[in-house]
Write an enzyme that holds these catalytic residues in place. Structure first.
Site, short mmCIF file in Angstrom:
data_model
loop_
_atom_site.label_atom_id
_atom_site.label_comp_id
_atom_site.label_asym_id
_atom_site.label_seq_id
_atom_site.Cartn_x
_atom_site.Cartn_y
_atom_site.Cartn_z
N PHE A 136 -20.68 61.76 43.48
CA PHE A 136 -19.42 61.43 42.82
C PHE A 136 -19.35 62.06 41.43
O PHE A 136 -20.37 62.41 40.84
CB PHE A 136 -19.27 59.91 42.72
CG PHE A 136 -19.17 59.23 44.06
CD1 PHE A 136 -17.93 59.11 44.69
CD2 PHE A 136 -20.29 58.76 44.70
CE1 PHE A 136 -17.84 58.51 45.95
CE2 PHE A 136 -20.21 58.16 45.95
CZ PHE A 136 -18.98 58.03 46.58
N CYS A 137 -18.14 62.15 40.91
CA CYS A 137 -17.87 62.70 39.59
C CYS A 137 -18.74 62.01 38.54
O CYS A 137 -18.81 60.79 38.56
CB CYS A 137 -16.40 62.52 39.24
SG CYS A 137 -15.96 62.97 37.57
#
Lengths: 129, 76
Positions: free
Chosen positions: B13-14
């Site tokens: 994820f970011c």
């Protein structure tokens, strides 16, 4: 043109540490000049050998514990290593915890007082978590 | 001799994919092409933004079956 971003981390909750680490890592890796000042409950996670997970503030914090979410400690380390972000421990917090800079993770910079940090932060953007 | 390399950051994820790319970019030589694979929805917009800001060359950016394939040439 590169910006100057100064971050103050005082909370020891997962959500706040994660958001601060995300901003620090992305900004630093994009060429911004980043300094992060750690005090209060935020500092203790960076004492060598500290293994306790940061507690969640709410439901979202639990989602941050899942596989694939970069841990905040890794992001702060990358901010320092890839983007030259300065990670600065609050000298007052070190005194109260009765520890020195040598007790902290190696990517941490020199103990810094508020006067010095605020003076260096002048003219930049200051974010507090 | 320039090289091509795939940076597989799927299922992170970011800002995981971006940080993976930057870590590999530091190790690459000027002229090398890196292809980032990411399942993070924001990567399709965010990674090109970083490439533009830092000054590398965005060669292609496409989503194939939910996976972003972003090719970047290191220019400096």
């Amino acid at each position: 043109m590169s910006r100057k971003i100064d971050i103050v981390c005082v909370s020891g909750t997962r959500e706040k540490l994660q958001m601060a680490a995300m901003i620090a890592s992305v900004a630093a890796a994009t060429g911004d000049t980043v300094s992060v000042f750690f005090s209060m409950n935020a500092l203790t996670y960076f004492i060598k050998g500290h293994t306790t997970d940061a507690p969640s503030e709410g439901e979202f914090g639990k989602l941050l514990g899942q596989h694939g979410v970069p841990p905040f400690k890794q992001l702060f380390k990358q901010a320092a290593e890839l983007g030259d972000a300065k990670l600065l421990p609050c000298s007052m917090a070190l005194d109260l915890l009765k520890i020195t800079k040598n007790d902290l993770d190696p990517e941490f910079g020199p103990p810094t007082g508020l006067t010095r940090f605020l003076s260096d932060a002048e003219g930049g953007q200051l974010l507090t978590f | 001799m320039s090289q091509s390399k795939v940076v597989d950051a799927r299922n992170t994820f970011c800002p995981g994919p971006l940080m993976e790319l930057i870590t590999n970019m530091k190790l690459a030589n000027v002229g090398d092409v890196l292809e980032l694979l990411s399942t993070d929805a924001g990567s399709g917009a965010d990674v090109p933004e970083w490439v533009h800001k830092v000054g590398h060359e965005l060669m292609s950016n496409e989503n194939v079956d939910g996976v972003w394939h972003i090719k970047i040439r290191k220019t400096k």
